[in-house]
Design a protein around this motif. Structure first.
Motif, PDB file in Angstrom:
ATOM      1  N   ILE A 448     148.941  17.131  29.359  1.00  0.00           N
ATOM      2  CA  ILE A 448     150.078  17.329  28.435  1.00  0.00           C
ATOM      3  C   ILE A 448     149.571  16.925  27.022  1.00  0.00           C
ATOM      4  CG2 ILE A 448     152.465  16.301  27.924  1.00  0.00           C
ATOM      5  CD1 ILE A 448     152.793  15.804  31.190  1.00  0.00           C
ATOM      6  N   GLY A 452     149.814  19.592  24.321  1.00  0.00           N
ATOM      7  CA  GLY A 452     150.659  19.304  22.996  1.00  0.00           C
ATOM      8  C   GLY A 452     150.202  19.117  21.847  1.00  0.00           C
ATOM      9  N   LEU A 485     153.056  24.492  24.202  1.00  0.00           N
ATOM     10  CA  LEU A 485     154.137  23.490  24.217  1.00  0.00           C
ATOM     11  C   LEU A 485     154.870  23.719  25.710  1.00  0.00           C
ATOM     12  CD1 LEU A 485     155.300  20.909  22.810  1.00  0.00           C
ATOM     13  CD2 LEU A 485     157.044  22.205  21.881  1.00  0.00           C
ATOM     14  N   ALA A 486     155.424  24.990  25.655  1.00  0.00           N
ATOM     15  CA  ALA A 486     155.973  25.179  26.909  1.00  0.00           C
ATOM     16  C   ALA A 486     155.216  24.723  28.131  1.00  0.00           C
ATOM     17  CB  ALA A 486     156.286  26.773  26.888  1.00  0.00           C
ATOM     18  N   ALA A 488     152.903  22.571  28.264  1.00  0.00           N
ATOM     19  CA  ALA A 488     152.865  20.897  28.368  1.00  0.00           C
ATOM     20  C   ALA A 488     154.056  20.461  28.822  1.00  0.00           C
ATOM     21  CB  ALA A 488     152.426  20.369  27.090  1.00  0.00           C
ATOM     22  N   ILE A 489     155.343  21.105  28.551  1.00  0.00           N
ATOM     23  CA  ILE A 489     156.511  20.678  28.980  1.00  0.00           C
ATOM     24  C   ILE A 489     156.613  20.885  30.500  1.00  0.00           C
ATOM     25  CG2 ILE A 489     158.989  21.018  28.942  1.00  0.00           C
ATOM     26  CD1 ILE A 489     158.753  21.362  25.864  1.00  0.00           C
ATOM     27  N   SER A 490     156.317  21.891  31.176  1.00  0.00           N
ATOM     28  CA  SER A 490     156.221  22.590  32.362  1.00  0.00           C
ATOM     29  C   SER A 490     155.535  21.833  33.195  1.00  0.00           C
ATOM     30  CB  SER A 490     155.957  23.918  32.384  1.00  0.00           C
ATOM     31  OG  SER A 490     154.337  24.033  32.341  1.00  0.00           O
ATOM     32  N   VAL A 492     155.513  18.337  33.003  1.00  0.00           N
ATOM     33  CA  VAL A 492     156.176  16.972  33.263  1.00  0.00           C
ATOM     34  C   VAL A 492     156.844  16.811  34.503  1.00  0.00           C
ATOM     35  CG1 VAL A 492     157.936  15.613  31.925  1.00  0.00           C
ATOM     36  CG2 VAL A 492     156.450  16.588  30.793  1.00  0.00           C
TER      37      VAL A 492
END
Length: 640
Positions: A448, A452, A485-486, A488-490, A492
């Protein structure tokens, strides 16, 4: 806001992560090293006569099959699918080789190369017309390091039964001995003959080999992306100027030199893949994928390339190599042009090295010699193709963007991705030795941060020491950063027990043994305790699903996370005991599981699944990864 003139490199950056992951090791490929053919000694024969058939096995180098009388191994079975035209038959096998087999640790009888088996067919007195003669065989193929699951195949030939034909005289050589026989008056149907070949052998399911084409596409994409690196892109005008000669050279001469240059690049990179294949052998590539030291080495290489692309230091080949090749590359003749391709290959190493390293690392575990050779050849084709296209259409040179900050940006974003790939191999090594330092949560946290950081860097929020003046953020940079970024967020949800879909094949599993299943329940896996799982299945009257898996097996993790969690699959497993046996660890349990898989199931592939009835008999086996839900359901339903 200034937009970058050349969107292609940044547009592909968000794909680089998944491309790298797609070439990571995936063991479990299925080989088919034995092919069977059937020939009749006579094309015509009268009713009631005898005809000799020759059944030939074409066996690949280093492989062998076992005789019908072997004391160990997978005995050969031969059966003739008799019809009304065949009254009886007898099969004969040649004298086998008696050798020590490392797979079974004792002397065995086997055949290699092209053994020929003889079958004496007795025709019915009432037979007439054109008939099909079908022979079914059951066998197991092994090489010095592994055995494949037993197979059932058939071969056929046609015979004209004519009363006016002459009966052929034949004699079985003394070097042959009886192998199998069906007495006259006991004909069987074709289906019954095939079933009789391996009456005690469970049904075998095999996933088709689908990775080669995808691997080639990834390699081609790597080649195109490598063109857009600081070591390659600025060299295009220089080399094109050499080919075009200021516009004074004939068009055919330009194309001939550009084609020779591209061919030289392709041959050089393909030679790297061929050398790796020759050194490791056809199956060494797959077997070393579970090596602790190999995974640590690959991780170190990825980290080194990633740090280099981020500007920590410069990786390059010795300058004397490039200088020596340059002195021989003057002129436009074939030899000089080939030397020019060598100069290009050496000079671009600092940027092409990470792509080459990723592809060669991805070859490890794929199993087959084709992967490194094809990967390097296709990669070099993508890398050199722009030179030939520009030679074919010189006016396209005017549309190329100028070298600038976007080159450094592409390189450094790729460096962050390589650090993420290196972490994947470090995670494999961590699980192989049982350190448990890179838990799922820690691994995902680092990923992440890396992805990110790539997003923030592309958006200009973060800057590096040697970055040039800040450029305006165009739509491509904005979209590429958004993709990172998407991603990285996916990741989480995976830190809190959530599933990650395709990415689950490349990240460590969570500490919980269960997986989500229909109705909110869980699939509870028993780890490395076959005896306990078998006793539980017997006591409860349930079927037992044995999963031979590996810490380094990406396909195994994909199946567990994406196939077993499907509702239509989970409903078949509600009354099944699940046990997973790891085969690639550095402990005694892994050694026992390897021996069990080879001795009982004649296989060393992962993933490998065995479905066992409550009485301990094997109902079916399944080799490899599959995305076909109906195929896997058929396997699970075969125990009923």
């Amino acid at each position: 806001m200034t937009r970058l003139r050349f969107p292609f490199p940044a547009g592909l950056l968000q794909l680089l992560t998944l491309l790298c992951l797609q070439v990571l090791p995936a063991s479990g490929q299925i080989y088919d090293p034995v092919q069977w053919t059937l020939e009749l000694e006579a094309e015509q024969a009268p009713p009631g006569s005898k005809v000799l058939a020759r059944l030939t096995a074409e066996i690949e180098d280093s492989w062998h099959i076992y005789s019908s009388t072997t004391p160990a191994g997978i005995p050969l079975d031969i059966a003739v699918a008799a019809s009304e035209a065949v009254a009886g038959w007898q099969a004969f096998q040649p004298d086998p080789e008696v050798v020590f087999d490392p797979n079974f640790q004792q002397n065995v009888e086997w055949y290699s190369s092209e053994p020929e088996f003889l079958i004496e067919l007795e025709l019915s007195p009432e037979a007439s017309g054109r008939v099909d003669v079908e022979v079914a065989v059951g066998y197991g193929a092994c090489d010095p390091r592994q055995c494949l699951p037993p197979k059932r195949k058939s071969a056929s030939a046609q015979l004209d039964i004519v009363r006016s034909a002459m009966a052929s005289a034949h004699e079985v050589p003394d070097s042959y001995q009886p192998a199998a026989r069906n007495q006259r008056g006991q004909p069987a149907s074709a289906q019954a003959a095939v079933a009789a070949v391996l009456a005690e052998t469970p049904a075998q399911f095999e996933s088709p080999e689908q990775g080669l084409f995808r691997f080639a596409l990834v390699a081609l994409g790597f080649g195109f992306v490598a063109v857009l690196t600081p070591c390659v892109f600025p060299m295009i005008p220089i080399y094109m100027g050499s080919f075009l000669g200021g516009g004074a050279r004939p068009w055919r001469a330009v194309l001939r030199q550009a084609g020779t240059f591209c061919l030289g690049v392709i041959l050089l990179f393909t030679g790297i893949g061929g050398a790796l294949s020759a050194f490791l052998g056809p199956f060494g590539l797959g077997q070393i994928g579970s090596s602790l030291w190999v995974n640590l080495f690959i991780a170190a290489v990825m980290f080194a390339f990633g740090a280099s692309m981020l500007g920590a230091f410069e990786l390059s080949l010795p300058s004397r190599w490039t200088t020596g090749a340059s002195t021989r590359s003057t002129g436009s003749g074939p030899v000089a042009t080939l030397m020019l391709s060598l100069v290009f290959t050496l000079a671009s190493f600092a940027c092409t090295g990470p792509f080459v390293g990723s592809l060669l690392a991805g070859s490890i575990g794929e199993g087959g010699m084709a992967y490194p050779v094809l990967g390097m050849g296709v990669f070099a084709t993508g890398l050199s193709a722009p030179f030939f296209v520009l030679a074919l259409f010189p006016k396209l040179m005017d549309r190329l963007p100028r070298s600038g900050g976007w080159l450094a940006m592409s390189k450094r974003a790729a460096g962050l991705v390589l650090l993420a790939v290196g972490l994947k191999y470090l995670g494999i090594a961590d699980r192989l030795v049982g350190w448990d330092l890179l838990t799922r949560e820690r691994f995902l946290a680092i990923w992440i941060v890396l992805f990110g950081t790539a997003a923030l860097y592309l958006w200009g929020v973060l800057r590096m020491e040697h970055d040039g003046p800040t450029e305006g953020i165009g739509l491509v940079r904005l979209g590429t950063g958004g993709a990172f970024l998407a991603l990285a967020i996916s990741l989480v949800p995976g830190m809190f027990g959530g599933r990650l879909g395709e990415l689950d094949a490349y990240v460590p599993e969570g500490a919980a043994a269960g997986l989500a299943a229909p109705g909110g329940g869980g699939l509870s896996w028993i780890k490395n305790d076959y005896d306990g799982a078998s006793a539980k299945a017997t006591a409860e009257g349930k079927t037992l699903l044995v999963s031979f898996t590996g810490y380094s097996c990406s396909n195994c993790k994909w199946m567990k996370a994406n196939m077993f969690t499907r509702p239509e699959v989970g409903e078949l497993l509600e009354k099944t005991v699940l046990v997973e046996l790891y085969t690639d660890g550095f402990d005694e349990a892994s050694e026992r599981h390897q021996e069990m898989q080879v001795e009982r199931f004649r296989s060393s592939s992962t993933p490998f699944y065995a479905l066992m009835r409550p009485d301990g008999t094997v109902a079916a086996t399944f080799s490899g990864q599959t995305r076909d839900v109906s195929e896997f359901r058929s396997f699970l339903q075969s125990a009923s």
